[in-house]
Write a protein that holds these residues in place. Structure first.
Motif, short mmCIF file in Angstrom:
data_model
loop_
_atom_site.label_atom_id
_atom_site.label_comp_id
_atom_site.label_asym_id
_atom_site.label_seq_id
_atom_site.Cartn_x
_atom_site.Cartn_y
_atom_site.Cartn_z
N THR A 137 28.04 5.55 -15.73
CA THR A 137 27.26 6.37 -14.79
C THR A 137 26.61 7.54 -15.54
O THR A 137 25.43 7.84 -15.36
CB THR A 137 28.16 6.88 -13.65
N LEU A 138 27.38 8.18 -16.41
CA LEU A 138 26.85 9.28 -17.21
C LEU A 138 25.78 8.79 -18.18
O LEU A 138 24.75 9.45 -18.35
CB LEU A 138 27.99 9.98 -17.95
N SER A 139 25.99 7.64 -18.78
CA SER A 139 25.01 7.05 -19.70
C SER A 139 23.67 6.85 -19.00
O SER A 139 22.61 7.19 -19.54
CB SER A 139 25.47 5.69 -20.23
N ILE A 140 23.71 6.29 -17.82
CA ILE A 140 22.49 6.02 -17.06
C ILE A 140 21.78 7.33 -16.71
O ILE A 140 20.56 7.46 -16.88
CB ILE A 140 22.81 5.19 -15.80
N LYS A 141 22.54 8.32 -16.27
CA LYS A 141 21.97 9.62 -15.91
C LYS A 141 21.29 10.27 -17.12
O LYS A 141 20.14 10.72 -17.04
CB LYS A 141 23.07 10.53 -15.36
N LEU A 142 22.00 10.30 -18.25
CA LEU A 142 21.45 10.93 -19.45
C LEU A 142 20.27 10.13 -20.01
O LEU A 142 19.28 10.73 -20.47
CB LEU A 142 22.55 11.09 -20.51
N PHE A 143 20.36 8.83 -19.97
CA PHE A 143 19.27 7.97 -20.45
C PHE A 143 17.99 8.25 -19.66
O PHE A 143 16.90 8.33 -20.23
CB PHE A 143 19.67 6.50 -20.37
N LYS A 144 18.13 8.41 -18.35
CA LYS A 144 16.97 8.73 -17.51
C LYS A 144 16.38 10.09 -17.88
O LYS A 144 15.18 10.27 -17.93
CB LYS A 144 17.34 8.69 -16.03
N GLN A 145 17.26 11.07 -18.16
CA GLN A 145 16.80 12.40 -18.58
C GLN A 145 16.04 12.31 -19.89
O GLN A 145 14.99 12.93 -20.05
CB GLN A 145 17.99 13.35 -18.77
N ILE A 146 16.57 11.57 -20.83
CA ILE A 146 15.95 11.43 -22.14
C ILE A 146 14.57 10.78 -22.03
O ILE A 146 13.64 11.16 -22.72
CB ILE A 146 16.87 10.61 -23.09
N ASN A 147 14.43 9.83 -21.14
CA ASN A 147 13.19 9.08 -21.01
C ASN A 147 12.24 9.61 -19.95
O ASN A 147 11.22 8.98 -19.67
CB ASN A 147 13.51 7.60 -20.75
N SER A 148 12.55 10.76 -19.37
CA SER A 148 11.65 11.29 -18.33
C SER A 148 10.63 12.25 -18.93
O SER A 148 10.69 12.68 -20.01
CB SER A 148 12.42 11.98 -17.23
#
Length: 148
Positions: A137-148
């Protein structure tokens, strides 16, 4: 500050020796640790020497600064910082933080760092189902932040 490990090692050496500028062991430890976690194995010597001069509180404070530096760099898609923060959680904390180590190795694989897959899978096997869910869940959240 641009996460150039060669520059970090050189700066750490300058701060350690006191040549050009007064000695500053805390910042020398910070930059030597960053370079080491970035793959600059020759930084290990400085880190080990500085462990003899710094208190546990000082090294803990530096580790917190290091974590914040890596997080900031990772969130702007600095691939080296993504690996560095994963290694930080794996090897710079006692005990290792396996949830965060898995999280960052998982992100590293997702951004195309193929060498991170082995480490991610090692941590995958160390997590129970609940912790795995947290990490993913944290990976997905951070991945979205990185790619936004």
């Amino acid at each position: 500050m641009q996460n150039n490990i060669d520059a970090q090692l050189l700066y750490s050496k300058i701060l350690f020796t006191g040549d050009i500028t007064p000695q500053d062991f805390e910042n020398s430890y910070l930059w030597a640790s960053s370079a080491l976690l970035g793959g600059m194995k020759s930084s290990q010597n400085i880190v080990e020497k500085l462990n003899n001069y710094l208190t546990e509180k000082q090294t803990d404070d530096v580790k917190n600064r290091l974590k914040l530096f890596f997080e900031k760099r990772a969130l702007i898609k600095d691939k080296r910082a993504i690996i560095q923060i994963a290694k930080f959680y794996e090897s710079y904390l006692d005990p290792p933080d396996i949830i965060n180590a898995y999280t960052w190795y998982n992100i590293a694989v997702a951004v195309g760092i193929k060498t991170a897959k082995i480490k991610r899978n090692e941590f995958l096997n160390k997590l129970d189902q609940e912790d795995l869910l947290k990490a993913q869940t944290l990976s997905i959240k951070l991945f979205k932040q990185i790619n936004s």
